[in-house]
Design a protein around this motif. Sequence first.
Motif: not given
Length: 444
Positions: A352-359
């Motif tokens: 979930e952290r990585l998804a927020r980072f990439m968005r």
Amino acid sequence: MTMCGRRVRGLGLALLIGFVALPAQAQDARLCLSGSNTVGQKLAPMLVKGWAERQGWALHGESRPALDETRLTLATPRGALVVDILAHGTSTGFDALREGRCDLWMASRAVRDAEIGAAAALGRLYEQGQEHVIALDGLAVIVHPSNRLRALTVEQVRNAFAGRVRDWAQLGGTPGPIVLHARDDRSGTYDTFRALVMGDVALSGAATRYESTAQLAAAVAADPRAIGFVGLAGVDGARALALSERGTVPLAPDALSVATEDYVLARRLFLYSRERPRAEVQALLDFVLGPGGQAVVEQVGFVPQDIRALAQRAPDNAEYRALVAGARRLSLNFRFGEGAAVLDNKAVEDIERLARFMRAPAQAGHELLLIGFADRSESTPLEALSLSNDRVDLVAAELRAEGLRVARQRGLGQIAPVASNDNAEGRLRNRRVEVWIRPIAAPR
């Protein structure tokens, strides 16, 4: 057991903005955190203060009732909230949580199987809703700043703390007696040092023992003959050595090596809660795990879990080097149990952290590369290669389910170990999926 956590999607609005409306409370309500000195000495008080500030509450008072204890009194609209932080060692916090004397257990190691059984009435301490990784830390082996040594092997450190090596000249240093400083038996820091460094070898009786990280670091910083170990945030005036194990290059504890847990003495810091904590306890946890709490983690000197792109030297292996050419390493690894392709609790949160980072706008026009590895105990090299690919495929599927672009995924089997394959902790570090980021190539 930490590999067995169930998946819980999303942290909700409370995590994102750090505020939860709490029910009416009685005058002088109490919240208690007990356990690790590493967590409780600086980090926990700062997290509570940050949480209170986010809630709009004033700090009405701060005191030290005893050594390694902090009492914060918060002025809330519903009356005073007294927060006691008792930092007497990881094992003391488990007893306090199990016996109902405290709300949160501060730990600088993961819960043990025996503790899970003993605290079954509290729920399943290894599951995601109760086991909370709040920060990453590197257990630093420290010396006086004037010590000419820059790196040691874990075996050399073990021999020094066992009393087998007693003079610095035997380690390549300036001749003189080695003076040992160690945390006490109640400390999670000592538990980690014993597990990752000492193994079955006994600590020398000549070592001076400390309950306090700060006192140990000050003693090492004051004596050119000294060596000790502390959490990364406790190095203070001493200097941390780079460490290596057999078959690996020396790594110093820094933001990348600790965040990816490639550093041989990297560790996770935890808060454990009962299955259904009180509203104010859950509100504090939501703040700690969110952006506000992770900013405090970094401010105190630990490594936060937010995602960053960092430069790393080119890998030695030619195939590995070609795969990541033109890419930067992200500050996380996904780790797996032996022979398994199942995400652990931290990995679920990291998706979930990585998804927020990439968005985020800064990552527009970028894509991810996933590189998987196995350890040398995982059957034959061919089967290990297959298993490393299974792990990469699992992470790729989770990321694509979040709508992220994964350009390449490749398992490389047993190459490029970051830790020794001679012990369980080392093999766990080697069973990993690395994440790299690069600009999307223009169409030809």
